[in-house]
Design a protein around this motif. Sequence first.
Motif, PDB file in Angstrom:
ATOM      1  N   GLU A  26      19.603   3.021 -11.000  1.00 31.63           N
ATOM      2  CA  GLU A  26      18.618   2.742  -9.945  1.00 31.63           C
ATOM      3  C   GLU A  26      18.876   3.628  -8.726  1.00 31.63           C
ATOM      4  OE1 GLU A  26      17.423  -1.944 -10.471  1.00 31.63           O
ATOM      5  OE2 GLU A  26      19.465  -1.495  -9.859  1.00 31.63           O
ATOM      6  N   GLN A  62       6.409   5.230  -3.659  1.00 37.24           N
ATOM      7  CA  GLN A  62       6.933   5.184  -5.034  1.00 37.24           C
ATOM      8  C   GLN A  62       8.367   4.659  -5.125  1.00 37.24           C
ATOM      9  OE1 GLN A  62       6.009   7.834  -3.218  1.00 37.24           O
ATOM     10  NE2 GLN A  62       6.757   9.786  -4.014  1.00 37.24           N
ATOM     11  N   ARG A  64       9.282   1.841  -3.598  1.00 41.83           N
ATOM     12  CA  ARG A  64       9.278   0.393  -3.308  1.00 41.83           C
ATOM     13  C   ARG A  64       9.748  -0.448  -4.474  1.00 41.83           C
ATOM     14  NH1 ARG A  64       3.374  -0.135  -0.692  1.00 41.83           N
ATOM     15  NH2 ARG A  64       3.625   1.501   0.867  1.00 41.83           N
ATOM     16  N   GLU A  65       9.216  -0.134  -5.656  1.00 40.55           N
ATOM     17  CA  GLU A  65       9.561  -0.932  -6.829  1.00 40.55           C
ATOM     18  C   GLU A  65      11.055  -0.881  -7.135  1.00 40.55           C
ATOM     19  OE1 GLU A  65       7.577  -0.601 -10.910  1.00 40.55           O
ATOM     20  OE2 GLU A  65       5.912  -0.731  -9.470  1.00 40.55           O
ATOM     21  N   LEU A  66      11.648   0.292  -6.936  1.00 40.32           N
ATOM     22  CA  LEU A  66      13.090   0.448  -7.195  1.00 40.32           C
ATOM     23  C   LEU A  66      13.921  -0.276  -6.136  1.00 40.32           C
ATOM     24  CD1 LEU A  66      13.049   4.230  -8.118  1.00 40.32           C
ATOM     25  CD2 LEU A  66      13.796   2.412  -9.655  1.00 40.32           C
ATOM     26  N   PHE A  68      13.025  -2.857  -4.248  1.00 42.51           N
ATOM     27  CA  PHE A  68      12.930  -4.311  -4.367  1.00 42.51           C
ATOM     28  C   PHE A  68      13.160  -4.749  -5.812  1.00 42.51           C
ATOM     29  CE2 PHE A  68      10.717  -3.368  -0.398  1.00 42.51           C
ATOM     30  CZ  PHE A  68      11.467  -4.176   0.444  1.00 42.51           C
ATOM     31  N   ASN A  69      14.403  -4.533  -6.262  1.00 46.87           N
ATOM     32  CA  ASN A  69      14.749  -4.990  -7.611  1.00 46.87           C
ATOM     33  C   ASN A  69      14.955  -6.510  -7.585  1.00 46.87           C
ATOM     34  OD1 ASN A  69      17.323  -5.429  -6.583  1.00 46.87           O
ATOM     35  ND2 ASN A  69      18.316  -3.820  -7.765  1.00 46.87           N
ATOM     36  N   GLU A  70      15.231  -7.099  -8.739  1.00 44.74           N
ATOM     37  CA  GLU A  70      15.357  -8.570  -8.811  1.00 44.74           C
ATOM     38  C   GLU A  70      16.473  -9.084  -7.898  1.00 44.74           C
ATOM     39  OE1 GLU A  70      13.145 -10.652 -10.097  1.00 44.74           O
ATOM     40  OE2 GLU A  70      12.027  -8.842 -10.623  1.00 44.74           O
ATOM     41  N   LYS A  73      15.279  -9.163  -4.284  1.00 45.95           N
ATOM     42  CA  LYS A  73      14.298 -10.238  -4.091  1.00 45.95           C
ATOM     43  C   LYS A  73      15.000 -11.596  -4.000  1.00 45.95           C
ATOM     44  CE  LYS A  73      10.523  -8.026  -6.622  1.00 45.95           C
ATOM     45  NZ  LYS A  73       9.855  -8.087  -7.929  1.00 45.95           N
TER      46      LYS A  73
END
Length: 237
Positions: A26, A62, A64-66, A68-70, A73
């Motif tokens: 990541e 692009q 953001r998804e990386l 905000f991993n689990e 969150k």
Amino acid sequence: MNLDHHKNAIQENGFTVINNVFSEQEIRKIGEIIQNIDTSKETFRKSDDLFAIRQFLKEIPQVRELVFNENIKDIITEIFGEKYIVVKSIYFDKPEKSNWYVAYHQDLTISVDKKADISGFGPWTTKQNQFAVQPPIEILENIFTIRIHLDATDEYNGALKVIPKSHAKGIYRPETIDWSVETETICNVEKGGIMIMKPLLLHGSNRTTNGKKRRVIHIEFSDKELPEKLKWSENMN
């Protein structure tokens, strides 16, 4: 992830460090995206000592998804609460030969969408069309900051040094620090780890002396609405 201990540490001391929040893969992916962006925009600041991107999550959606991993969150929900949103994000790259150091300070300003005459808000500053203002203290007390470390960081490449518990003492002028009662802690963070801190925690960092990079993503969160005329300059669930 049992986060009660970290939640208590933030309340008590103003900060905590949680390692192993991001995998090696990541971190590498985030690094690659940053490497390949167009850095000519005015929200990007480049010097020999520092490369910074303001409004980082807005400028580089692009990642953001990386980011905000689990794990992140879970940390936000468990430690901050359900209603917290992103109100500011910056990327800092302190290069290997950087002489950049930061004296002890508190983070006393927030980034907002415009300048407005509101009681309790001021002084104001403007940098690259970004409006920053010192808000009433209860807004600052409510913010949490997450610092995501893309490199292992210790006292030799600019890890934050902090004064535990100083976040609970209101506005604390650095020149009034009484070293007979205060202690300094260096916050070493592993690559892929995070540091969470309260903005009113007195913090600073030293110059790099070991020739190692220090790349950090700094994100601030709040669940407070600003007074009617003002909005957070970044505002992201």
